[in-house]
Design an enzyme around this catalytic site. Sequence first.
Site, PDB file in Angstrom:
ATOM      1  CE1 TYR A   1       3.350 -11.768   5.580  1.00  0.00           C
ATOM      2  CE2 TYR A   1       3.506 -13.886   6.681  1.00  0.00           C
ATOM      3  CZ  TYR A   1       3.976 -12.606   6.480  1.00  0.00           C
ATOM      4  OH  TYR A   1       5.075 -12.169   7.183  1.00  0.00           O
TER       5      TYR A   1
ATOM      6  CE  LYS B   1       6.410 -11.888   3.805  1.00  0.00           C
ATOM      7  NZ  LYS B   1       7.212 -10.705   3.406  1.00  0.00           N
TER       8      LYS B   1
END
Length: 303
Positions: free
Chosen positions: A165, A169
């Site tokens: 993640y 990002k």
Amino acid sequence: MGNFLAGKVVAVTGAGRGIGRAVAIACAAQGSKVVVNDYGVAMDGAGQPAGEVAESVVKEIEAAGGEAVAVADDVSTMAAGDRIVSAATDRWGRLDGVVCVAGILRERMLFNMAEDEWDPVIATHLKGTFTVFRAASAVMRRQGHGTLIGFTSGNHQGSVSQANYSAAKGGIISLVRSAALGLNKYGVTANCVAPVARTRMSAGVPMELKEIGEPEDVAALVVYLLSDRAADTTGQVYTVAGPKIALWAQPREIRSAWSQDGPWTPERLADVIPATIGTDPMPMLEQLDAMRRAAAAKDRPNA
């Protein structure tokens, strides 16, 4: 109904729930026509896709007097990015903004993370932003205007158990900055939002979020960035956490040193770097260290 986005057409991915839903509804409430994209799967990306998730948001918008169309598609495919953009241009003849909120979460410590826990997260967040940006930017270039908005996270600084993640990002920030540079001469802006809001994704964060708001707080910032009032804003990363709005710094050098006596050697670097260049402390690492010290102190028997 407001008019902050009157006459505009906006596509929002991940718009069936949470922040995406709040953004889609807010855009419609401010006069925009909206493409509502959501694949309708579980938070980890598993399960049977459900088209009714996007359809339900379209019904909400229409019940309030707005116009919207649903696209239940997987943003990690190029074809889906094309279909989301085409849904806007085919129906309304234009596309003024895209907001890429869609994402999934598969947590695991790095040393235990499997390929099928890494790839889908990167594909949904990072590639899913690219597929929509790619299709939208071609339309916006021809139009001579448009706004791209990517969604990042404070976790782009690093994460204990979400390396997938966090990497995605961080990649989105670089993608947005690249879009801002490459599309500026065509009148197209690109910005990033790092939200802190109560959603099904934030509910699993392993540490206390002292600054947090609601999805609607995030939606207000997005509406502003999509509006003509932000026409000169590009390449920026903003955080919104309830009443707090913050701007992230641009990457830049902190300290430098030059060798005056030939090429660097490991021995010379071992002397120069600690004394001259130093390090830039990681705020999250310092926070974790403080938490560990507090836990250790609590476990120690009273003297």
